[in-house]
Design an enzyme around this catalytic site. Structure first.
Site, PDB file in Angstrom:
ATOM      1  N   GLY A 140       0.786  -1.225   0.000  1.00 54.49           N
ATOM      2  CA  GLY A 140       0.000   0.000   0.000  1.00 54.49           C
ATOM      3  C   GLY A 140       0.817   1.274   0.000  1.00 54.49           C
ATOM      4  O   GLY A 140       0.273   2.340   0.307  1.00 54.49           O
ATOM      5  N   ASP A 141       2.107   1.176  -0.336  1.00 58.54           N
ATOM      6  CA  ASP A 141       2.954   2.363  -0.238  1.00 58.54           C
ATOM      7  C   ASP A 141       3.626   2.732  -1.556  1.00 58.54           C
ATOM      8  O   ASP A 141       4.648   3.409  -1.564  1.00 58.54           O
ATOM      9  CB  ASP A 141       4.022   2.160   0.841  1.00 58.54           C
ATOM     10  CG  ASP A 141       4.571   3.489   1.360  1.00 58.54           C
ATOM     11  OD1 ASP A 141       3.771   4.421   1.582  1.00 58.54           O
ATOM     12  OD2 ASP A 141       5.805   3.602   1.542  1.00 58.54           O
ATOM     13  N   MET A 142       3.046   2.312  -2.683  1.00 56.45           N
ATOM     14  CA  MET A 142       3.658   2.638  -3.972  1.00 56.45           C
ATOM     15  C   MET A 142       3.146   3.994  -4.459  1.00 56.45           C
ATOM     16  O   MET A 142       2.391   4.113  -5.427  1.00 56.45           O
ATOM     17  CB  MET A 142       3.381   1.526  -4.984  1.00 56.45           C
ATOM     18  CG  MET A 142       4.056   0.215  -4.614  1.00 56.45           C
ATOM     19  SD  MET A 142       5.862   0.356  -4.431  1.00 56.45           S
ATOM     20  CE  MET A 142       6.367   0.311  -6.149  1.00 56.45           C
TER      21      MET A 142
END
Length: 413
Positions: free
Chosen positions: A298-300
């Site tokens: 969830g951190d792209m």
């Protein structure tokens, strides 16, 4: 930087792209920062390319951006560290860099920035007379992002080991340190990178190392966390210290770091890749995006996708994939960093969302759906028997596996 000058009394920074002088940032009274292109660089039409965000629709360079109060233009702000790493670097340069001052920090770290950009003190007059001082060499690398990570070099000769370069030394590797908030994050990313390589993606060389292999780390960068360190070879450094230009998509779009989660959507990245490189590059981005969805990353955000400019610096390519890890084990309710077809929730990413993404990116729907399906199949064929799974603790691995099974059903359905 010479002993006579500190970051706080530098008024002008000359911006170089390797040996090419491209422009100057001037600090004006009132702490405004103004960037202007060098006339000789402007006369080339902007080659080698600094950033697509500076290019006009006709292919030339835009007008110089307006001065900004108390901040740097977005392209340069995105070269600086964030959060804990920034705090540590400001403490390391205490007395030479004022907390929160972007220009000061760029002046201190400008000789070793990501990619091929350098920001070196220019000929502008000092804001105040500076007395000659003799100080110990300082670490002056910059790495974007919030995780505690260091640019390091391998010592040669007896003993070997890893250390932070001080003074004029350059790092060849990035060392990403463990976190108390996210157990086994190094092992998690190590396994995800191994999976990406196994399914045919370009990834940096990597290894897991122990803390006792490091020596001479300044106390400001020390962390008390236990666990292994992920060591990555820098793909923006070539043989003999060659600097290879890279820029993340916050820089491509001219978006400041604070808006990296909201300044654009995934279809904007795909569309830019299709135009700047080719539709095939955009489809490779789709495969990487599908991998992130399957693995629960969830951190792209905008800063975790980059262009790289090898060779003469005029032709961009999609940079190797990086910052691959599963965030779901630590944040069970996590969702995508950016919007995909108008949605961020993982479980909502059905074929309808990918079709909406394809239409907004101006890519053929069948090609996008095929890239997603092939990535699902490739992950299923490699993940369950991947040797690097063995380094991930059972509790973390169980949560990743559960998400992979869930998303395989969503994406195949």
């Amino acid at each position: 930087m010479s002993a006579e000058r500190t970051a706080t009394n530098v008024q002008a920074l000359d911006i170089f792209l390797n040996e090419h002088r491209v422009g100057t940032i001037i600090r004006t009274p009132g702490d405004f920062n103004a960037f202007s292109f060098d006339p000789a660089y402007r006369a080339t039409g902007g080659y080698p390319i600094l950033s697509l965000s500076f290019r006009a629709a006709n292919g030339g360079l835009r007008k110089d951006p307006r001065p900004i109060a108390g901040a740097l233009p977005a392209f340069f702000a995105n070269l600086l560290p964030e959060d804990k790493l920034r705090d540590a670097m400001e403490k390391h340069h205490a007395g030479r860099v004022r907390p929160g001052n972007d220009f000061d920090l760029l002046a201190a770290l400008g000789a070793d920035l990501p990619g091929a950009v350098r920001a070196l003190p220019g000929d502008g007059p000092a804001l105040a007379p500076a007395k000659p001082t003799q100080t110990a060499p300082k670490a002056r690398f910059s790495l974007a992002g919030v995780q505690m990570k260091l640019s390091v070099m391998k010592n040669t000769g007896k003993g070997g080991g890893l250390t932070v370069p001080l003074g004029d030394g350059d790092g060849e590797y990035i060392a990403k340190f463990p976190s108390t908030a996210f157990p086994a994050v190094s092992e998690n990313e190590f396994a995800n990178l191994a999976l990406a390589e196994a399914i045919g993606m370009e990834v940096p060389e990597r290894e897991l190392v122990t803390r006792d292999q490091f020596d001479g780390i300044p106390e400001e960068f020390e962390t008390m966390t236990e666990g292994r360190v992920l060591l990555l070879r820098r793909f923006d450094r070539g043989p003999g210290g060659q600097r290879i230009h890279i820029k993340d998509f916050a820089q491509v779009f001219g978006i400041p770091p604070a808006r990296k989660y909201e300044g654009a959507a995934y279809h904007d990245i795909a569309s830019a890749l299709s135009i700047a490189i080719s539709p095939l590059a955009a489809l490779e981005f789709v495969r990487r995006l599908a991998l992130s969805v399957i693995m629960g990353n969830g951190d792209m955000h905008l800063k975790n996708w980059s262009l790289i400019y090898p060779g003469d610096g005029n032709t961009p390519a999609l940079a190797p994939v990086y910052d691959l890890l599963s965030t779901i084990p630590y944040l069970p309710a996590d969702d995508l960093a950016l919007s995909l077809g108008g949605e961020r929730a993982f479980k909502a990413l059905t074929s309808a969302r990918w079709k909406a993404f394809a239409n907004r990116a101006k890519l053929p729907e069948p090609a996008v759906l095929k890239a997603v399906a092939e990535t699902v199949q490739a992950v299923d064929a490699h993940w369950w028997d991947l040797p690097e799974r063995a380094v991930v603790p059972g509790a973390v691995l169980e949560r990743i596996d559960a998400h992979v099974r869930t998303m395989t059903a969503v994406l195949v359905g």
